[in-house]
Design a protein around this motif. Structure first.
Motif, PDB file in Angstrom:
ATOM      1  N   GLU A 117       0.817  -1.171  -0.007  1.00  0.00           N
ATOM      2  CA  GLU A 117       0.034   0.070  -0.083  1.00  0.00           C
ATOM      3  C   GLU A 117       0.899   1.248  -0.101  1.00  0.00           C
ATOM      4  OE1 GLU A 117      -2.715   0.035   2.969  1.00  0.00           O
ATOM      5  OE2 GLU A 117      -3.592  -2.032   2.732  1.00  0.00           O
ATOM      6  N   VAL A 118       2.055   1.091   0.771  1.00  0.00           N
ATOM      7  CA  VAL A 118       2.854   2.125   0.851  1.00  0.00           C
ATOM      8  C   VAL A 118       3.451   2.536  -0.449  1.00  0.00           C
ATOM      9  CG1 VAL A 118       5.166   3.307   1.939  1.00  0.00           C
ATOM     10  CG2 VAL A 118       3.100   2.058   3.245  1.00  0.00           C
ATOM     11  N   PHE A 119       3.842   1.660  -1.044  1.00  0.00           N
ATOM     12  CA  PHE A 119       4.610   1.539  -2.693  1.00  0.00           C
ATOM     13  C   PHE A 119       3.844   2.000  -3.289  1.00  0.00           C
ATOM     14  CE2 PHE A 119       6.094  -0.211  -6.606  1.00  0.00           C
ATOM     15  CZ  PHE A 119       7.506   0.452  -6.585  1.00  0.00           C
ATOM     16  N   GLN A 120       2.207   1.867  -3.448  1.00  0.00           N
ATOM     17  CA  GLN A 120       1.180   2.448  -4.390  1.00  0.00           C
ATOM     18  C   GLN A 120       0.931   3.766  -4.425  1.00  0.00           C
ATOM     19  OE1 GLN A 120      -0.148   0.674  -7.052  1.00  0.00           O
ATOM     20  NE2 GLN A 120       0.968  -1.144  -6.474  1.00  0.00           N
ATOM     21  N   GLU A 121       1.023   4.296  -2.791  1.00  0.00           N
ATOM     22  CA  GLU A 121       0.803   5.660  -2.616  1.00  0.00           C
ATOM     23  C   GLU A 121       1.914   6.375  -3.138  1.00  0.00           C
ATOM     24  OE1 GLU A 121       0.002   6.152   1.688  1.00  0.00           O
ATOM     25  OE2 GLU A 121      -1.633   4.807   1.502  1.00  0.00           O
ATOM     26  N   LEU A 122       3.241   5.870  -3.044  1.00  0.00           N
ATOM     27  CA  LEU A 122       4.482   6.668  -3.445  1.00  0.00           C
ATOM     28  C   LEU A 122       4.212   6.701  -4.997  1.00  0.00           C
ATOM     29  CD1 LEU A 122       7.393   7.775  -2.606  1.00  0.00           C
ATOM     30  CD2 LEU A 122       7.939   5.339  -3.284  1.00  0.00           C
ATOM     31  N   LEU A 123       4.006   5.652  -5.695  1.00  0.00           N
ATOM     32  CA  LEU A 123       3.955   5.842  -6.938  1.00  0.00           C
ATOM     33  C   LEU A 123       2.976   7.060  -7.418  1.00  0.00           C
ATOM     34  CD1 LEU A 123       4.038   2.018  -8.247  1.00  0.00           C
ATOM     35  CD2 LEU A 123       5.591   3.631  -8.508  1.00  0.00           C
ATOM     36  N   ILE A 170       3.926   8.345 -11.202  1.00  0.00           N
ATOM     37  CA  ILE A 170       4.649   7.472 -12.075  1.00  0.00           C
ATOM     38  C   ILE A 170       4.073   6.165 -12.021  1.00  0.00           C
ATOM     39  CG2 ILE A 170       7.083   8.743 -12.019  1.00  0.00           C
ATOM     40  CD1 ILE A 170       7.945   6.763  -9.668  1.00  0.00           C
ATOM     41  N   LYS A 171       2.884   6.114 -11.575  1.00  0.00           N
ATOM     42  CA  LYS A 171       2.130   4.700 -11.777  1.00  0.00           C
ATOM     43  C   LYS A 171       2.174   4.246 -13.073  1.00  0.00           C
ATOM     44  CE  LYS A 171      -1.631   2.163  -9.843  1.00  0.00           C
ATOM     45  NZ  LYS A 171      -2.861   2.334  -8.832  1.00  0.00           N
ATOM     46  N   ASP A 172       1.738   5.032 -13.930  1.00  0.00           N
ATOM     47  CA  ASP A 172       1.588   4.427 -15.477  1.00  0.00           C
ATOM     48  C   ASP A 172       2.732   4.074 -16.045  1.00  0.00           C
ATOM     49  OD1 ASP A 172      -1.178   5.020 -15.417  1.00  0.00           O
ATOM     50  OD2 ASP A 172      -0.933   6.998 -16.233  1.00  0.00           O
ATOM     51  N   ARG A 173       3.812   4.842 -15.779  1.00  0.00           N
ATOM     52  CA  ARG A 173       5.208   4.535 -16.378  1.00  0.00           C
ATOM     53  C   ARG A 173       5.735   3.115 -15.599  1.00  0.00           C
ATOM     54  NH1 ARG A 173       9.772   8.862 -15.754  1.00  0.00           N
ATOM     55  NH2 ARG A 173       7.918   9.978 -17.023  1.00  0.00           N
ATOM     56  N   PHE A 174       5.420   2.967 -14.274  1.00  0.00           N
ATOM     57  CA  PHE A 174       5.720   1.806 -13.942  1.00  0.00           C
ATOM     58  C   PHE A 174       5.152   0.435 -14.044  1.00  0.00           C
ATOM     59  CE2 PHE A 174       4.944  -1.303 -10.156  1.00  0.00           C
ATOM     60  CZ  PHE A 174       6.395  -1.709  -9.844  1.00  0.00           C
ATOM     61  N   ASN A 175       3.817   0.756 -14.547  1.00  0.00           N
ATOM     62  CA  ASN A 175       3.060  -0.384 -15.000  1.00  0.00           C
ATOM     63  C   ASN A 175       3.609  -0.766 -16.475  1.00  0.00           C
ATOM     64  OD1 ASN A 175       1.513  -1.232 -12.850  1.00  0.00           O
ATOM     65  ND2 ASN A 175       0.013   0.495 -13.147  1.00  0.00           N
ATOM     66  N   GLU A 176       3.788   0.254 -17.132  1.00  0.00           N
ATOM     67  CA  GLU A 176       4.288  -0.177 -18.342  1.00  0.00           C
ATOM     68  C   GLU A 176       5.622  -0.958 -18.430  1.00  0.00           C
ATOM     69  OE1 GLU A 176       4.757   3.727 -20.214  1.00  0.00           O
ATOM     70  OE2 GLU A 176       2.762   3.978 -20.663  1.00  0.00           O
ATOM     71  N   ARG A 177       6.665  -0.491 -17.573  1.00  0.00           N
ATOM     72  CA  ARG A 177       7.924  -1.318 -17.453  1.00  0.00           C
ATOM     73  C   ARG A 177       7.547  -2.646 -17.059  1.00  0.00           C
ATOM     74  NH1 ARG A 177       9.031   2.287 -20.395  1.00  0.00           N
ATOM     75  NH2 ARG A 177      10.358   4.125 -19.799  1.00  0.00           N
TER      76      ARG A 177
END
Length: 104
Positions: free
Chosen positions: A19-25, A30-37
């Protein structure tokens, strides 16, 4: 015990790391870019060994997945089953991560 200012005292609330990592993204947008990677990194697992060995390059630009293949037969088969590949990706990573796939 050494004196510490009240602002530096550690908070007692805890949260799961996921949860903390998702909040950070989301905070850094940068959540979209992370999911693309993640899609690029997990292409071999998602498509299987046969397709993975014949894939020479996978990249994402503007939510479009570009896949370069070394086999014409695999390329044709994936082009015919493009909607199934899209559904596999959207099922695992979400609907808005990849909007289109181009097989090269």
């Amino acid at each position: 015990m050494r004196w510490q200012p009240k602002d530096s005292i550690r908070k007692s609330n805890t949260a799961p790391l996921k949860e903390v990592f998702q909040e950070l993204l989301e905070a850094y947008r940068i959540k979209d870019r992370f999911n693309e990677r993640r899609v690029v990194a997990e292409w071999a697992e998602l498509m299987g060994k046969t397709v993975a060995t014949r894939t020479s390059k996978v990249s994402v630009k503007n939510k479009i997945l570009y896949v370069q293949l070394s086999s014409g037969a695999i390329k044709k088969e994936l082009m015919m089953n493009k909607s199934k590949v899209m559904s596999l990706i959207s099922e695992k990573f979400g609907d808005q991560v990849i909007t289109d796939i181009v097989f090269l």
